[in-house]
Design a protein around this motif. Structure first.
Motif, PDB file in Angstrom:
ATOM      1  N   LEU A  36     -25.312  19.876  -4.489  1.00 36.25           N
ATOM      2  CA  LEU A  36     -26.765  19.724  -4.416  1.00 36.25           C
ATOM      3  C   LEU A  36     -27.458  20.896  -5.093  1.00 36.25           C
ATOM      4  O   LEU A  36     -28.448  20.722  -5.833  1.00 36.25           O
ATOM      5  N   LEU A  37     -26.955  22.117  -4.854  1.00 35.82           N
ATOM      6  CA  LEU A  37     -27.572  23.287  -5.472  1.00 35.82           C
ATOM      7  C   LEU A  37     -27.396  23.296  -6.986  1.00 35.82           C
ATOM      8  O   LEU A  37     -28.229  23.854  -7.711  1.00 35.82           O
ATOM      9  N   GLU A  38     -26.330  22.698  -7.470  1.00 39.27           N
ATOM     10  CA  GLU A  38     -26.107  22.647  -8.907  1.00 39.27           C
ATOM     11  C   GLU A  38     -26.983  21.598  -9.586  1.00 39.27           C
ATOM     12  O   GLU A  38     -27.463  21.797 -10.709  1.00 39.27           O
ATOM     13  N   THR A  85     -25.962  30.533   4.416  1.00 42.51           N
ATOM     14  CA  THR A  85     -25.202  30.882   3.217  1.00 42.51           C
ATOM     15  C   THR A  85     -26.018  31.708   2.226  1.00 42.51           C
ATOM     16  O   THR A  85     -25.559  31.975   1.117  1.00 42.51           O
ATOM     17  N   GLY A  86     -27.226  32.097   2.614  1.00 42.24           N
ATOM     18  CA  GLY A  86     -28.044  32.923   1.733  1.00 42.24           C
ATOM     19  C   GLY A  86     -28.550  32.207   0.494  1.00 42.24           C
ATOM     20  O   GLY A  86     -28.758  32.829  -0.554  1.00 42.24           O
ATOM     21  N   GLN A  87     -28.782  30.906   0.602  1.00 43.56           N
ATOM     22  CA  GLN A  87     -29.186  30.112  -0.555  1.00 43.56           C
ATOM     23  C   GLN A  87     -30.583  29.509  -0.401  1.00 43.56           C
ATOM     24  O   GLN A  87     -30.908  28.522  -1.066  1.00 43.56           O
ATOM     25  N   VAL A  88     -31.417  30.109   0.457  1.00 41.48           N
ATOM     26  CA  VAL A  88     -32.756  29.548   0.690  1.00 41.48           C
ATOM     27  C   VAL A  88     -33.588  29.565  -0.585  1.00 41.48           C
ATOM     28  O   VAL A  88     -34.273  28.583  -0.916  1.00 41.48           O
ATOM     29  N   ALA A  89     -33.545  30.659  -1.331  1.00 42.12           N
ATOM     30  CA  ALA A  89     -34.362  30.759  -2.534  1.00 42.12           C
ATOM     31  C   ALA A  89     -34.007  29.668  -3.539  1.00 42.12           C
ATOM     32  O   ALA A  89     -34.886  29.021  -4.116  1.00 42.12           O
ATOM     33  N   ARG A  90     -32.711  29.463  -3.748  1.00 42.22           N
ATOM     34  CA  ARG A  90     -32.286  28.469  -4.725  1.00 42.22           C
ATOM     35  C   ARG A  90     -32.662  27.058  -4.288  1.00 42.22           C
ATOM     36  O   ARG A  90     -33.155  26.249  -5.081  1.00 42.22           O
ATOM     37  N   LEU A  91     -32.426  26.760  -3.016  1.00 41.23           N
ATOM     38  CA  LEU A  91     -32.780  25.446  -2.505  1.00 41.23           C
ATOM     39  C   LEU A  91     -34.284  25.224  -2.567  1.00 41.23           C
ATOM     40  O   LEU A  91     -34.756  24.151  -2.977  1.00 41.23           O
ATOM     41  N   ASP A  92     -35.047  26.228  -2.171  1.00 44.50           N
ATOM     42  CA  ASP A  92     -36.499  26.074  -2.153  1.00 44.50           C
ATOM     43  C   ASP A  92     -37.049  25.879  -3.559  1.00 44.50           C
ATOM     44  O   ASP A  92     -38.006  25.128  -3.764  1.00 44.50           O
ATOM     45  N   GLY A  93     -36.427  26.545  -4.530  1.00 38.02           N
ATOM     46  CA  GLY A  93     -36.852  26.336  -5.907  1.00 38.02           C
ATOM     47  C   GLY A  93     -36.679  24.890  -6.348  1.00 38.02           C
ATOM     48  O   GLY A  93     -37.552  24.317  -7.007  1.00 38.02           O
ATOM     49  N   VAL A 118     -43.639  26.953   0.540  1.00 36.96           N
ATOM     50  CA  VAL A 118     -42.907  28.101   0.013  1.00 36.96           C
ATOM     51  C   VAL A 118     -42.217  28.790   1.186  1.00 36.96           C
ATOM     52  O   VAL A 118     -42.874  29.219   2.132  1.00 36.96           O
ATOM     53  N   GLU A 119     -40.883  28.866   1.142  1.00 36.97           N
ATOM     54  CA  GLU A 119     -40.128  29.515   2.206  1.00 36.97           C
ATOM     55  C   GLU A 119     -40.197  31.036   2.060  1.00 36.97           C
ATOM     56  O   GLU A 119     -39.942  31.560   0.974  1.00 36.97           O
ATOM     57  N   PRO A 120     -40.534  31.763   3.118  1.00 36.57           N
ATOM     58  CA  PRO A 120     -40.659  33.226   3.023  1.00 36.57           C
ATOM     59  C   PRO A 120     -39.400  33.917   2.527  1.00 36.57           C
ATOM     60  O   PRO A 120     -39.468  34.873   1.762  1.00 36.57           O
ATOM     61  N   ASP A 128     -39.524  29.826 -10.436  1.00 35.25           N
ATOM     62  CA  ASP A 128     -40.977  29.771 -10.321  1.00 35.25           C
ATOM     63  C   ASP A 128     -41.485  28.381 -10.685  1.00 35.25           C
ATOM     64  O   ASP A 128     -41.445  27.982 -11.844  1.00 35.25           O
ATOM     65  N   VAL A 129     -41.964  27.653  -9.672  1.00 38.05           N
ATOM     66  CA  VAL A 129     -42.474  26.306  -9.923  1.00 38.05           C
ATOM     67  C   VAL A 129     -43.698  26.346 -10.828  1.00 38.05           C
ATOM     68  O   VAL A 129     -44.003  25.389 -11.531  1.00 38.05           O
TER      69      VAL A 129
END
Length: 440
Positions: A36-38, A85-93, A118-120, A128-129
């Motif tokens: 999913l992240l890919e 897993t420390g992937q919030v930024a990538r998923l949120d993007g 936007v997740e903190p 950047d959307v």
């Protein structure tokens, strides 16, 4: 999306057995999660936002769903795994990008708002959307980025940068979950949101004195700035009536419309602008003293007087309790003495945010206090600033060191201004908050 994921985390903390089961399930979901992240295999759904006075659909909030029929379909599981897993930024993007792409596919958003969460945890790291799609496409949308008070606490500098870029596009800012945490009231004046979203409990629960305090602060801010109040969690006609009584103009909830696809044949857009123009957003000032002294008379005083004035403002901050933001500069960390550390730690035990800045200042100079080190050429290294912001009180004491070297430390002179002008105090606070880096 944010509230659902928070509920998931709270549930996971209820017992060791639940946590073990979730971790085991997370392991089985990891291959699908990595895929999913890919590929960005998240799907947006859109919940309508209505004008409570006339029933017009004024916009939609984009919410994320994982692959249908899998353990990652619901956002609680999806973002829960991302956090572990420390992937919030990538998923949120990916969620932000898919939300915008889905809105561009149809015409339902023409003349209406698109609320994007936007997740903190992802601030400063997520793709950047604002830059991800062609300019001519983005120009068709009126985006409102939704943030919570946790974004201010976790990553002030990245947040203010995001706000600046968002407003430069003519887009809006919504502050979410107002009332869920007293800190949301504390950061409201700093972000100056276009939309203030009331937490669903305010509408659904019986009103209390605490409810009245929240609504007083919200409506005072809306009256000062022209912000729109939006009530969440409207499920019944009674909820709608309560929201209107609380001063909400917009609303959303299952009683007004469930999340789903955007309508293929939407009604004409509202005749009037959905949000009032707030004008250009100004970046934080370089220096609180430069900002305030340009608007108010400057006085000269000794360190003795400044110390007394500072103590008085600290007392005011303690009286504000959990809705207070307190920010101060100390020139250098060595001036953040044991007595100062004790006072600021005491304030931090009851306030939303207490920060101290200075040369060589550590990230955590005292219990509960957020620190930020200043560069040697930062103009703040020669300032003594103390800013206190609350829902109904604001003050800024700003002072510039005269550079005395031939007098005892306690007799050093400063040029200073003390103001209770809310606009000046908030601008000074933004100048200080913008220097705090993202918390590791």
């Amino acid at each position: 999306m944010d509230a659902i994921s928070e509920g998931y985390e709270a549930g996971a903390a209820n017992g060791g057995g639940a946590v073990t089961a979730e971790l085991s399930e997370s392991t089985t979901q990891m291959p699908a999660f990595r895929d999913l992240l890919e590929t960005g295999a998240v799907q947006p759904v859109y919940q309508p936002v209505l004008n409570l006075e006339n029933g017009d659909v004024v916009g939609y909030e984009a919410l994320a769903r994982g692959p249908a029929g899998t353990g990652l379909e619901l956002p609680a599981a999806l973002f829960g795994l991302a956090r572990r897993t420390g992937q919030v930024a990538r998923l949120d993007g990916w969620c932000q990008r898919r939300a915008v792409e889905g809105a561009l596919d149809g015409g339902a958003l023409d003349g209406r708002l698109l609320f994007v969460n936007v997740e903190p945890e992802g601030l400063g790291d997520a793709p950047d959307v604002l830059e991800a799609l062609p300019e001519q496409a983005l120009a068709r949308l009126s985006v409102v980025l939704e943030i919570t008070e946790r974004a201010v606490v976790s990553s002030p500098s990245a947040l203010f940068d995001l706000v600046l870029r968002t407003r430069a596009r003519g887009w809006g800012i919504a502050l979410d979950d107002i009332g869920a945490d007293p800190a949301s009231l504390a950061v409201m004046p700093l972000l100056d949101p276009d939309v203030i979203k009331l937490d669903l409990r305010l509408v659904q629960d019986r009103p209390t004195v605490e409810t009245a305090a929240i609504l007083t602060a919200v409506n005072a801010h809306a009256e000062r700035t022209g912000a729109v109040v939006l009530a969440e969690g409207i499920e019944t006609p009674a909820h709608r009536a309560e929201a209107l009584a609380m001063g909400a103009r917009f609303g959303q909830g299952f009683g007004l419309g469930r999340p789903g696809r955007l309508p293929a044949d939407p009604p004409p857009p509202p005749d009037e602008a959905v949000l009032a123009s707030r004008g250009a957003y100004s970046p934080p000032a370089a220096s609180p003293f430069a900002l305030v002294s340009a608007a108010r008379p400057v006085r000269r005083s000794s360190k003795h007087l400044l110390a007394a004035l500072s103590r008085h403002l600290e007392d005011q901050a303690r009286a504000l309790g959990p809705a207070a933001v307190v920010l101060s500069t100390f020139q250098h960390a060595r001036r953040f003495s044991g007595a100062s550390a004790r006072r600021f730690s005491d304030m931090a035990s009851g306030a939303a945010f207490v920060g101290a800045l200075g040369g060589a200042m550590p990230d955590a100079p005292a219990a509960g206090v957020r620190g930020a080190a200043l560069a040697p050429d930062d103009p703040l290294v020669r300032e003594w600033d103390l800013v206190v912001i609350g829902p109904h009180f604001s003050a800024a004491l700003v002072a510039a060191d005269r550079g005395d070297t031939d007098v005892p430390d306690a007799e050093r002179r400063f040029d200073h201004v003390l103001t209770f002008d809310r606009g000046l105090a908030v601008a000074a606070a933004c100048a200080l908050m913008s220097r705090f880096r993202r918390r590791a």
